[in-house]
Design a protein around this motif. Structure first.
Motif, mmCIF file in Angstrom:
data_model
loop_
_atom_site.group_PDB
_atom_site.id
_atom_site.type_symbol
_atom_site.label_atom_id
_atom_site.label_comp_id
_atom_site.label_asym_id
_atom_site.label_seq_id
_atom_site.Cartn_x
_atom_site.Cartn_y
_atom_site.Cartn_z
ATOM 1 N N CYS A 90 16.258 -68.558 32.002
ATOM 2 C CA CYS A 90 16.640 -68.142 30.654
ATOM 3 C C CYS A 90 18.006 -67.478 30.636
ATOM 4 O O CYS A 90 18.756 -67.571 29.672
ATOM 5 N N THR A 114 23.518 -69.231 31.568
ATOM 6 C CA THR A 114 24.259 -69.689 30.392
ATOM 7 C C THR A 114 24.912 -71.032 30.688
ATOM 8 O O THR A 114 25.319 -71.301 31.830
ATOM 9 N N LEU A 142 29.446 -76.995 27.160
ATOM 10 C CA LEU A 142 29.570 -76.613 25.749
ATOM 11 C C LEU A 142 30.629 -77.463 25.045
ATOM 12 O O LEU A 142 30.441 -77.877 23.891
ATOM 13 N N LYS A 180 28.584 -83.526 18.985
ATOM 14 C CA LYS A 180 28.190 -83.172 17.624
ATOM 15 C C LYS A 180 29.204 -83.687 16.606
ATOM 16 O O LYS A 180 28.836 -84.227 15.567
ATOM 17 N N GLY A 199 32.546 -69.158 26.662
ATOM 18 C CA GLY A 199 31.630 -69.265 25.534
ATOM 19 C C GLY A 199 32.300 -69.219 24.176
ATOM 20 O O GLY A 199 31.623 -69.368 23.158
ATOM 21 N N VAL A 231 26.883 -73.026 15.064
ATOM 22 C CA VAL A 231 25.427 -73.095 15.287
ATOM 23 C C VAL A 231 25.078 -73.807 16.593
ATOM 24 O O VAL A 231 23.911 -74.102 16.844
ATOM 25 N N THR A 232 26.076 -74.086 17.419
ATOM 26 C CA THR A 232 25.812 -74.725 18.712
ATOM 27 C C THR A 232 25.326 -73.686 19.711
ATOM 28 O O THR A 232 26.012 -72.681 19.943
ATOM 29 N N PRO A 233 24.141 -73.864 20.301
ATOM 30 C CA PRO A 233 23.615 -72.897 21.271
ATOM 31 C C PRO A 233 24.591 -72.674 22.418
ATOM 32 O O PRO A 233 25.111 -73.626 23.004
ATOM 33 N N GLY A 234 24.838 -71.415 22.740
ATOM 34 C CA GLY A 234 25.742 -71.072 23.830
ATOM 35 C C GLY A 234 27.132 -70.691 23.366
ATOM 36 O O GLY A 234 27.879 -70.040 24.102
ATOM 37 N N LYS A 256 29.521 -68.398 21.591
ATOM 38 C CA LYS A 256 29.481 -66.998 21.158
ATOM 39 C C LYS A 256 30.396 -66.725 19.969
ATOM 40 O O LYS A 256 30.115 -65.868 19.132
#
Length: 273
Positions: free
Chosen positions: A25, A28, A34, A41, A60, A83-86, A88
């Motif tokens: 978890c 990162t 990313l 996307k 990030g 809204v992309t996870p990771g 910041k």
């Protein structure tokens, strides 16, 4: 003795699972992954697929740069990145390309590159031409001479074997400005022959400010464009007809259209301030 040992082993296994889960978890995603996620996307979003947006990710933080055609595209890119996870933080460095509006009623003069024939050309087909007179806004050249313009054939009627006349009707379809296809809505240009048996060039006035054919030498230099009168609110209409029942708009023919609605086009880079 076995029960305490089993409990001890179970506790150790549970602890190991928890540690591994927490490690997974806490890991990162890399900046490279990313970046790839953002690019994917953008490519999957129809509004952004063709947009010139550059993406860089560092620790990030995503920085978006480049130039887009309107603010809606810019906002969509920033929203997806946010809204992309990771990710910041999103740094928005995208510029909106400046545009100018060409008003309805503006005359658009083109020179045909392709030729059109009432017998062989298909309705709905597009034909290549180039802008013959540059479009300006004050002292600014908005669209330079020679820009690619595409004409659509909206009506083609071939004369019958005994009677009737051939006819062609064309409109502006789109202009290509800085690699961008800009749709156009224009008046129609109509080219109509005399009825069969009357193989003389006729003239037609199209009312309501519609454009007209204004040039073209036909038949090995023997035929020439013939000027016509002006209709109510209309413009001069010229016919450049071939001999025989069929009608052609040959290559090099000059056509004049009138915009039926305003059009927004991007400014040339050297003119943008």
């Amino acid at each position: 003795m076995l029960a305490p040992l089993k409990n001890f082993l179970a506790c150790w296994l549970l602890l190991i699972v928890l540690v591994l889960g927490l490690a997974a978890c806490s890991k990162t995603p890399s900046d490279e992954s990313l970046n790839q996620a953002l690019q994917s996307k953008f490519y999957a979003e129809p509004q952004l697929k063709a947009a010139s947006i550059q993406v860089t990710v560092s620790k990030g933080e995503a920085t978006l740069s480049g130039e887009v055609e309107n603010d809606a595209v810019r906002q969509k890119a920033v929203e997806l990145a946010g809204v992309t996870p990771g990710i910041k933080k999103v740094n928005d460095s995208i510029k909106v390309r400046p545009v100018v509006t060409i008003s309805a009623g503006t005359e658009i003069q083109v020179k045909m590159i392709d030729s059109i024939n009432s017998k062989t050309s298909q309705v709905g087909s597009l034909f290549h031409s180039s802008l013959y007179v540059p479009i300006t806004d004050g002292n600014q050249v908005v669209i330079p001479k020679g820009t690619d313009v595409y004409i659509k054939l909206v009506n083609a009627k071939s004369a019958g074997s005994i009677k009737g006349s051939s006819e062609l009707e064309v409109v502006l379809d789109h202009v290509v400005v800085q690699g961008q296809s800009v749709p156009l809505n224009s008046s129609r240009v109509r080219q109509k022959s005399a009825s069969r048996g009357k193989q003389t060039a006729t003239r037609t006035v199209i009312g309501g400010g519609a454009g007209a054919i204004i040039g073209g030498i036909i038949g090995g230099g023997k035929g020439a464009a013939i000027g016509a009168g002006v209709g109510a609110g209309g413009t001069l209409a010229y016919q450049a007809l071939t001999k025989g029942p069929e009608v052609r708009i040959p290559s090099q023919t000059k056509l004049s259209f009138t915009l039926a609605g305003p059009v927004q086009v991007p400014l040339q880079p050297q003119e943008a301030k």
